[in-house]
Design an enzyme around this catalytic site. Structure first.
Site, mmCIF file in Angstrom:
data_model
loop_
_atom_site.group_PDB
_atom_site.id
_atom_site.type_symbol
_atom_site.label_atom_id
_atom_site.label_comp_id
_atom_site.label_asym_id
_atom_site.label_seq_id
_atom_site.Cartn_x
_atom_site.Cartn_y
_atom_site.Cartn_z
ATOM 1 N N TYR A 230 1.182 -1.425 0.088
ATOM 2 C CA TYR A 230 0.168 0.016 0.190
ATOM 3 C C TYR A 230 0.903 1.062 -0.148
ATOM 4 O O TYR A 230 1.307 1.578 1.152
ATOM 5 C CB TYR A 230 -0.797 0.029 1.684
ATOM 6 C CG TYR A 230 -1.790 1.303 1.369
ATOM 7 C CD1 TYR A 230 -2.546 1.967 -0.014
ATOM 8 C CD2 TYR A 230 -1.559 1.541 2.403
ATOM 9 C CE1 TYR A 230 -3.224 2.814 0.297
ATOM 10 C CE2 TYR A 230 -2.665 3.609 2.699
ATOM 11 C CZ TYR A 230 -3.384 3.695 1.417
ATOM 12 O OH TYR A 230 -4.093 4.847 1.881
ATOM 13 N N ASP B 172 -2.045 -1.341 -4.535
ATOM 14 C CA ASP B 172 -2.525 -0.137 -4.164
ATOM 15 C C ASP B 172 -1.164 0.940 -4.149
ATOM 16 O O ASP B 172 -1.168 1.177 -3.503
ATOM 17 C CB ASP B 172 -3.658 0.317 -3.564
ATOM 18 C CG ASP B 172 -4.069 1.918 -4.031
ATOM 19 O OD1 ASP B 172 -3.744 2.690 -4.530
ATOM 20 O OD2 ASP B 172 -5.302 2.359 -2.921
ATOM 21 N N HIS C 243 -12.343 0.610 -4.280
ATOM 22 C CA HIS C 243 -11.458 -0.075 -5.104
ATOM 23 C C HIS C 243 -12.608 -1.408 -5.801
ATOM 24 O O HIS C 243 -12.676 -1.438 -4.710
ATOM 25 C CB HIS C 243 -10.112 -0.100 -5.188
ATOM 26 C CG HIS C 243 -8.934 0.858 -4.194
ATOM 27 N ND1 HIS C 243 -8.029 0.759 -4.890
ATOM 28 C CD2 HIS C 243 -9.627 1.616 -3.440
ATOM 29 C CE1 HIS C 243 -7.691 1.939 -4.184
ATOM 30 N NE2 HIS C 243 -8.236 2.362 -3.012
#
Length: 305
Positions: A135, A194, A296
């Site tokens: 992340y 991500d 998402h």
């Protein structure tokens, strides 16, 4: 066939309320990487990770970050950036974390992020493959682009932007080290997560209006491009969809962005070349039974590996 998915759940409890548990139980993935699990261990909902072995790095910021990798079989090795992790088999219910059994030296500059819940990797048992969940910080705008009254967040003089750029510089060094370590051990390497960066104009629906937006700044796009090559890491989804707009994986909750498919592609599978060549399909699960699991959506790739 190996089915591997990545999804930023934007809070595991909220995702479960929207049907994440059913998606996990029925999508038949062998490996699932999660980002923004965003929950301390003692608040995990029952069955949070389904019938999977879980490696979860919650980080030290309550309600923020948190990354995990779910696998069908117990991983043979677990690594973090010097943080403690929850390593739990199917059917176990303990909540204590422990130091990651296998550690690698950190690249210069990553130490300050080691306990933020941003990275975890595992070696799979069934195949010679290292899988990582990342992340990357969202960041912000550089000071010269910050205009009061035109930003949802208060101007910060570029603090968030500079922090993200420092993180990316340090992570690039670590990524090269990690990829080479996997290959030296006879394993392919797959980074998922991500990345909070859209690489090309095909990756943002309204790219002309987004040229001065965080996540699509020239220097961010250049950084991502520098991580990719035919000899290092391959953007698997783009390889399978070379001319497609998207497929997008993130849409704002605001307005009609989702209905109009005005999204961003910021969730990636980045694979070593030999692994990337085995990818046979890549899809984005926009919704599950008509419901969005998060802002998402899962990116699911089948590898004939």
């Amino acid at each position: 066939m190996l089915r591997i998915a990545t999804v930023n759940v934007n809070g595991i409890r909220a995702a479960h309320r929207r049907g994440f548990g059913d998606w996990l139980a029925t999508r038949d993935c062998d490996v699932v990487a999660l980002q923004e699990v965003r929950i301390p261990l003692d608040k995990l909902p029952e069955g949070a990770f389904g019938d999977y072995h879980v490696v979860y790095e919650p980080g030290q910021f309550a309600g923020r970050n948190g990354v995990a990798v779910l696998t069908r079989a117990p991983p043979v090795a677990v690594r973090t950036w010097d943080a403690e992790v929850l390593v739990r088999a199917v059917g176990e219910d303990h909540l204590h974390t422990e130091p990651a059994p296998d550690r690698v030296p950190l690249a210069r500059g990553l130490g300050r992020h080691a306990h933020e819940g941003r990275y975890v990797e595992v070696d799979l048992a069934e195949v010679p493959l290292t899988v990582a969940s990342l992340y990357l910080p969202k960041g912000g705008l550089p000071a010269h682009l910050q205009k009061p009254g035109r930003m949802r967040e208060a101007p910060d003089g570029g603090v968030r932007y500079e922090r993200k750029m420092r993180f990316m510089a340090a992570f690039a060094r670590q990524l090269a080290r990690t990829r080479r370590a996997a290959l030296a051990g006879g394993r392919e390497f797959l980074l998922m997560g991500d990345l909070n960066v859209a690489h090309t104009e095909l990756d943002v629906a309204r790219w002309r209006q987004s040229k001065q937006s965080e996540g699509f700044l020239p220097e961010e796009r250049e950084w991502l491009g520098a991580q990719l090559s035919a000899r290092t890491l391959v953007d698997v989804v783009r390889r399978l969809h070379p001319e497609a707009e998207g497929p997008y994986s993130w849409w704002s909750w605001l307005g009609q962005a989702y209905a109009r498919d005005a999204g961003w592609r910021i969730d990636y599978h980045l694979a070593t070349p030999a692994l990337a060549k085995t990818a046979v399909s890549a899809v984005v699960d926009r919704e599950h039974h008509g419901v969005r699991l998060s802002d998402h959506s899962p990116v699911v790739v089948d590898y004939d590996f």
